[in-house]
Design a protein around this motif. Structure first.
Motif, PDB file in Angstrom:
ATOM      1  N   ASP A 161       0.834  -1.203   0.000  1.00 52.12           N
ATOM      2  CA  ASP A 161       0.000   0.000   0.000  1.00 52.12           C
ATOM      3  C   ASP A 161       0.866   1.248   0.000  1.00 52.12           C
ATOM      4  OD1 ASP A 161      -2.161  -1.611   0.049  1.00 52.12           O
ATOM      5  OD2 ASP A 161      -2.555  -1.413   2.211  1.00 52.12           O
ATOM      6  N   ALA A 162       0.372   2.303  -0.708  1.00 49.10           N
ATOM      7  CA  ALA A 162       1.042   3.603  -0.732  1.00 49.10           C
ATOM      8  C   ALA A 162      -0.010   4.670  -1.001  1.00 49.10           C
ATOM      9  CB  ALA A 162       2.143   3.637  -1.785  1.00 49.10           C
ATOM     10  N   ARG A 209      -5.872   8.805  -1.419  1.00 49.08           N
ATOM     11  CA  ARG A 209      -5.981   7.816  -0.343  1.00 49.08           C
ATOM     12  C   ARG A 209      -4.953   6.711  -0.569  1.00 49.08           C
ATOM     13  NH1 ARG A 209      -9.093   3.456  -2.264  1.00 49.08           N
ATOM     14  NH2 ARG A 209     -10.183   3.903  -4.213  1.00 49.08           N
ATOM     15  N   GLN A 210      -4.885   5.833   0.437  1.00 51.34           N
ATOM     16  CA  GLN A 210      -3.984   4.694   0.350  1.00 51.34           C
ATOM     17  C   GLN A 210      -4.548   3.671  -0.646  1.00 51.34           C
ATOM     18  OE1 GLN A 210      -1.055   5.955   2.333  1.00 51.34           O
ATOM     19  NE2 GLN A 210      -0.974   3.747   2.526  1.00 51.34           N
ATOM     20  N   THR A 211      -3.735   3.299  -1.604  1.00 49.80           N
ATOM     21  CA  THR A 211      -4.166   2.298  -2.577  1.00 49.80           C
ATOM     22  C   THR A 211      -3.086   1.232  -2.714  1.00 49.80           C
ATOM     23  OG1 THR A 211      -3.203   3.538  -4.419  1.00 49.80           O
ATOM     24  CG2 THR A 211      -5.531   3.959  -3.893  1.00 49.80           C
ATOM     25  N   CYS A 263      -0.017   2.784  -9.338  1.00 51.76           N
ATOM     26  CA  CYS A 263      -1.257   2.666  -8.568  1.00 51.76           C
ATOM     27  C   CYS A 263      -2.184   1.674  -9.275  1.00 51.76           C
ATOM     28  CB  CYS A 263      -1.935   4.030  -8.456  1.00 51.76           C
ATOM     29  SG  CYS A 263      -3.556   3.964  -7.634  1.00 51.76           S
ATOM     30  N   SER A 264      -2.715   0.723  -8.525  1.00 56.55           N
ATOM     31  CA  SER A 264      -3.535  -0.332  -9.126  1.00 56.55           C
ATOM     32  C   SER A 264      -4.926   0.156  -9.515  1.00 56.55           C
ATOM     33  CB  SER A 264      -3.667  -1.510  -8.149  1.00 56.55           C
ATOM     34  OG  SER A 264      -4.281  -1.079  -6.945  1.00 56.55           O
ATOM     35  N   GLU A 265      -5.340   1.323  -9.048  1.00 56.46           N
ATOM     36  CA  GLU A 265      -6.701   1.799  -9.339  1.00 56.46           C
ATOM     37  C   GLU A 265      -6.742   2.810 -10.469  1.00 56.46           C
ATOM     38  OE1 GLU A 265      -9.008   2.956  -5.999  1.00 56.46           O
ATOM     39  OE2 GLU A 265      -8.482   1.190  -4.811  1.00 56.46           O
TER      40      GLU A 265
END
Length: 313
Positions: free
Chosen positions: A3-4, A11-13, A26-28
């Motif tokens: 997470d980062a 936010r944390q993703t 970022c995975s999102e």
């Protein structure tokens, strides 16, 4: 994944690492949070045949300047008995049939390495012994001679030159059956050949002192630190007198004197086994040292009245 905080998502993703590019994504939203990151994990790969083997190989073997190819040629390993190894076994068999000019040297170096391990010698002695054997072998005059005796003699000379001397009996004990006489002849032959190579100049062998053997002999006998210190001081003082005995014999005689002055007396037989010096030789050396005992033995270890209790030779 880890997470980062993503600046776009606020936010944390979860973050996906692209190791080939060194990017953290970022995975999102797909934003590259970090680029060209340094991979701090282990840099090696496992090349073992079995997945369970722990074989963290980074590079190949070290370069050996004594070999024609520098020791960097490929050697096909023997199969482990697993299925599908027919090709590697066949290639290995064909490789062994091929001509390798360094095959004899490789076997000789391996034997020297084994002898060094059995005597607990450092790598510099092994390298020096390898170099000496290579120089002798290059002269093409050692054919027909006892190979084991030659290798043992190379190791004996290397120990002398590196100032870590070993007795001929110690070398003989790991020389694969070569006798003291054979090793002695091989040593004289090697010294002669190296002298011819140097234009007739004598080969520097290094000087042997009785103190070079003292700590090892005392350790073999299980002597305490105080006795070892006294023995080392005594053998150093003995060099001030003209005692015409070999350093090994003097060391054995000094140990005999020190143990007779202590509570933990050692029989002559045990000292002979630990030092490799015959009991008769130790007695004769003791006879030569006896007149100088008061000047050789340190005062803090034995008083004058204690020295008088020593048996006269």
């Amino acid at each position: 994944m880890s997470d980062a905080f993503c600046s776009d998502c606020k936010r944390q993703t979860e973050v996906v690492f692209d190791h080939s590019a060194g990017d953290a994504v970022c995975s999102e939203c797909g934003l590259v949070l970090e680029s060209h990151s340094i991979d701090e994990t282990s840099e090696w790969r496992t090349f073992a045949n079995e997945s369970g083997d722990n074989d963290p190989v980074r590079v190949g073997g070290p370069n050996n300047p004594l070999l024609t190819d520098g020791g960097l040629s490929t050697v096909i390993a023997k199969p482990n008995g697993a299925s599908g190894d027919f090709l590697s076994s066949s290639l290995g068999r064909w490789q062994n049939r091929g001509s390798n000019p360094d095959r004899g040297l490789i076997l000789a170096f391996k034997t020297i390495g084994t002898m060094c391990e059995r005597l607990g010698l450092v790598g510099t002695v092994k390298d020096r012994a390898n170099e000496i054997f290579k120089r002798v072998e290059d002269q093409k005059s050692s054919r027909g001679r006892n190979q084991d005796a030659l290798l043992a003699a190379c190791l004996y000379i290397a120990c002398r030159q590196e100032e870590i001397p070993r007795t001929v009996k110690e070398i003989c004990s790991i020389a694969n059956g070569a006798t003291k006489k054979e090793i002695g002849r091989a040593k004289e032959y090697i010294v002669k050949q190296l002298g011819l190579e140097n234009g007739g100049q004598s080969v520097e062998m290094g000087t042997i002192h009785a103190g070079d053997f003292m700590r090892r002999f005392c350790s073999n006998l299980g002597m305490n630190n105080q006795a070892v210190k006294a023995a080392q001081e005594s053998v150093t003082k003995s060099e001030e007198f003209d005692i015409r005995r070999s350093p090994i014999s003097i060391a054995a005689a000094v140990i005999y004197i020190i143990t007779q002055l202590s509570d933990d007396k050692k029989p002559l037989k045990d000292i002979s086994l630990a030092t490799g010096v015959a009991e008769g030789t130790i007695r004769n050396s003791y006879k030569d040292l006896y007149p100088h005992v008061s000047k050789i033995i340190p005062n803090w270890y034995a008083k004058e009245e204690n020295l008088k209790n020593l048996s006269s030779p």
